[in-house]
Motif scaffolding. Sequence first.
Motif, short mmCIF file in Angstrom:
data_model
loop_
_atom_site.label_atom_id
_atom_site.label_comp_id
_atom_site.label_asym_id
_atom_site.label_seq_id
_atom_site.Cartn_x
_atom_site.Cartn_y
_atom_site.Cartn_z
N SER A 1 23.92 105.23 -18.20
CA SER A 1 22.58 105.80 -18.20
C SER A 1 21.52 104.87 -17.65
O SER A 1 20.44 105.31 -17.27
N ARG A 2 21.80 103.56 -17.61
CA ARG A 2 20.80 102.61 -17.16
C ARG A 2 21.46 101.43 -16.49
O ARG A 2 22.58 101.04 -16.84
N THR A 3 20.75 100.84 -15.54
CA THR A 3 21.18 99.58 -14.96
C THR A 3 20.62 98.46 -15.81
O THR A 3 19.39 98.35 -15.95
N LEU A 4 21.48 97.66 -16.40
CA LEU A 4 21.01 96.59 -17.28
C LEU A 4 20.46 95.46 -16.43
O LEU A 4 21.18 94.85 -15.63
N PRO A 5 19.18 95.13 -16.57
CA PRO A 5 18.61 94.03 -15.78
C PRO A 5 19.11 92.69 -16.29
O PRO A 5 19.65 92.58 -17.39
N GLN A 6 18.95 91.68 -15.49
CA GLN A 6 19.23 90.30 -15.88
C GLN A 6 20.72 90.05 -16.13
O GLN A 6 21.07 89.14 -16.87
N SER A 7 21.57 90.86 -15.55
CA SER A 7 23.00 90.64 -15.72
C SER A 7 23.57 89.75 -14.61
O SER A 7 24.66 89.19 -14.77
N ARG A 8 22.83 89.62 -13.51
CA ARG A 8 23.29 88.79 -12.40
C ARG A 8 22.25 87.80 -11.93
O ARG A 8 22.47 87.07 -10.96
N GLY A 9 21.13 87.76 -12.56
CA GLY A 9 20.06 86.85 -12.16
C GLY A 9 18.75 87.30 -12.77
O GLY A 9 18.69 88.22 -13.58
N LEU A 10 17.68 86.63 -12.39
CA LEU A 10 16.37 86.98 -12.89
C LEU A 10 15.90 88.31 -12.32
O LEU A 10 16.46 88.82 -11.34
N GLN A 11 14.89 88.88 -12.94
CA GLN A 11 14.36 90.17 -12.52
C GLN A 11 13.18 89.97 -11.56
O GLN A 11 12.50 88.96 -11.58
N GLU A 12 12.97 90.98 -10.74
CA GLU A 12 11.86 90.99 -9.79
C GLU A 12 11.27 92.38 -9.74
O GLU A 12 11.99 93.38 -9.78
N LEU B 1 5.91 95.31 -7.98
CA LEU B 1 4.48 95.05 -8.08
C LEU B 1 4.12 93.69 -7.51
O LEU B 1 3.10 93.54 -6.83
N LEU B 2 4.96 92.68 -7.79
CA LEU B 2 4.70 91.32 -7.30
C LEU B 2 6.01 90.68 -6.87
O LEU B 2 6.55 89.81 -7.58
N PRO B 3 6.54 91.09 -5.74
CA PRO B 3 7.77 90.45 -5.26
C PRO B 3 7.55 88.96 -5.07
O PRO B 3 6.52 88.52 -4.59
N GLY B 4 8.54 88.18 -5.47
CA GLY B 4 8.43 86.74 -5.34
C GLY B 4 8.08 86.02 -6.61
O GLY B 4 8.24 84.81 -6.72
N LEU B 5 7.61 86.76 -7.63
CA LEU B 5 7.39 86.19 -8.96
C LEU B 5 8.50 86.71 -9.86
O LEU B 5 8.58 87.92 -10.11
N TRP B 6 9.34 85.82 -10.37
CA TRP B 6 10.51 86.23 -11.14
C TRP B 6 10.17 86.34 -12.61
O TRP B 6 9.27 85.67 -13.12
N ASP C 1 6.76 90.35 -21.96
CA ASP C 1 7.57 89.25 -21.47
C ASP C 1 7.42 89.06 -19.95
O ASP C 1 7.33 87.94 -19.45
N THR C 2 7.35 90.16 -19.22
CA THR C 2 7.08 90.07 -17.78
C THR C 2 5.73 89.40 -17.53
O THR C 2 5.58 88.53 -16.67
N ASP C 3 4.74 89.81 -18.30
CA ASP C 3 3.40 89.23 -18.17
C ASP C 3 3.42 87.73 -18.40
O ASP C 3 2.81 86.97 -17.63
N LEU C 4 4.11 87.27 -19.44
CA LEU C 4 4.19 85.84 -19.70
C LEU C 4 4.85 85.10 -18.54
O LEU C 4 4.36 84.05 -18.10
N CYS C 5 5.95 85.66 -18.03
CA CYS C 5 6.64 85.02 -16.91
C CYS C 5 5.75 84.92 -15.69
O CYS C 5 5.74 83.89 -14.99
N TRP C 6 5.00 85.97 -15.40
CA TRP C 6 4.12 85.94 -14.23
C TRP C 6 2.99 84.94 -14.42
O TRP C 6 2.64 84.21 -13.49
N ARG C 7 2.42 84.88 -15.61
CA ARG C 7 1.37 83.89 -15.84
C ARG C 7 1.92 82.48 -15.71
O ARG C 7 1.25 81.59 -15.15
N GLY D 1 18.88 80.34 -2.68
CA GLY D 1 18.89 81.64 -2.03
C GLY D 1 17.79 81.77 -1.01
O GLY D 1 17.05 80.84 -0.72
N ALA D 2 17.68 82.96 -0.46
CA ALA D 2 16.71 83.21 0.60
C ALA D 2 15.29 83.16 0.08
O ALA D 2 15.04 83.28 -1.11
N ALA D 3 14.36 83.01 0.96
CA ALA D 3 12.95 82.96 0.57
C ALA D 3 12.54 84.29 -0.03
O ALA D 3 13.05 85.35 0.30
N ALA D 4 11.60 84.22 -0.95
CA ALA D 4 11.12 85.44 -1.61
C ALA D 4 10.44 86.37 -0.61
O ALA D 4 9.79 85.92 0.33
N ARG D 5 10.57 87.67 -0.86
CA ARG D 5 9.91 88.65 0.00
C ARG D 5 8.41 88.59 -0.23
O ARG D 5 7.95 88.29 -1.32
#
Length: 337
Positions: free
Chosen positions: A139-150, A153-158, A187-193, A264-268
Motif C-alpha cells: 500500500s505504500r513505499t516505505l521511505p528511508q529504506s535505501r537512503g535519505l529522503q528528498e 519542494l526543496l530538492p538537494g536538502l535531505w 522531522d523534515t522541518d528540523l532536517c531542513w533547518r 553520489g551525483a550532485a543534488a538536483r
Amino acid sequence: MTMGVPDGEVDLSVVIAAFDAAATLPEQLAALAGQRTSCAWEVVLADNGSRDGTVDAALAFATRLPALRVVDASARRGPAAARNAGVRAARGRHVVFCDADDVVGEGWLQAMHEALRRHDFVAGRLDGRRLNAPDVRASRTLPQSRGLQESALLPGLWHAGAGNMGVRADLFRRMGGFDESARCLEDTDLCWRMGLVGVRLVYVEDAVVHARLREGLRVTARQGYQYGAGERWLAERYAAVARAVTARPERLAAVPDSGPPNGGAAARRPGPRPSAGRQVGRVLRRVSAIAAELARVRGRGDLQALCWSTAWGLGFALGRGPQPVPVAIPPEESRAA
C-alpha cells in the motif's frame, strides 16, 4: 549489555514519544533491552497524555531497563512537543529517537552510537518487512529504506523521519528542537533547518528500525491527509527559500554538505516554482486522476494505497493548520563550520 546508571555519565539518551501505545510499546522496549553496546545509555519515555496503560507497560520494564525514565509530556499534544520534552529530560551527550510502535533492529544502538561519535546528525534505515503483512507493504513505499529522503519542494536538502534519527544533544537544543506548531513532518522541518545552516545529515545503513505501517482504510486516509497538510505547511514555511534558490541555484549549492548522502551525483537544482494557485490546481487534478483508478483496484493493498494518495492530495489542497513562521536561507556567517 551496558546501561547508564542514575547518577552516572550518559553517552546516549533514547527518546521515545508515546501516546496510547500500550499495545506496541512492550515489543519496542524488549528490543531495546536486548541491545548490546559499549556506551552508557538511558531510555526516556515521553508520555504525551496516554489514556491507556502506556505508562504501566513502560514501568514493567524497570528491571530490564534500569535506566528507564518516564516523563510527563502531556502539556502539549503532538510528537514534536513530546520529543522536545524527552530531550529536555535527557542526560546524554547524544540523543536518538525511535517510535513506540516500531522495533529497533539488532545492533541499532551501537550503530547509532558509533555514527554519532563521528557525525553530529544521523539517520538510520527503515525496514517494513518484519512488522507488516504483504498487502500493507504493497500500500505504500516505505521511505528511508535505501537512503535519505528528498522532497520535490526543496530538492538537494535531505531529510529523514524521526523514528530513526540521532543528533548531538546541545546542537538539537541550540536549533530549538522540533517545531511544536507543526502537526506533521516536524522531522523534515528540523532536517531542513539543520541543512540550511550547514549541518550534514548522514545515513547509517546498519542502524535498522523495523517500521510498522498503519493498517485499515480509515487510519490510512487520516494519516495521508495529515501528511498532505504537513507538506502544504512546509511549502508555505519554505516559500522564501524556494524562491531564493530558484533565482540563484548556487545559494543552495553553497550550503556546506547539502549534497546527496554517501557521495553520489550532485543534488538536483529546483526549477521554477509554481504559484500557490497552480499548486492547488495540480494537486486537485492528481486527486481526480487517482480517483479514476479506483476501477483498477485488485486487492486490499491497492485500495489502501488509493486511500493514502487521495487523502494526501486532499490534505495538501485543503488542509489548514497554524500559520508557519517563514524560514529563509541564513547568511553564510551563521552557518556551521
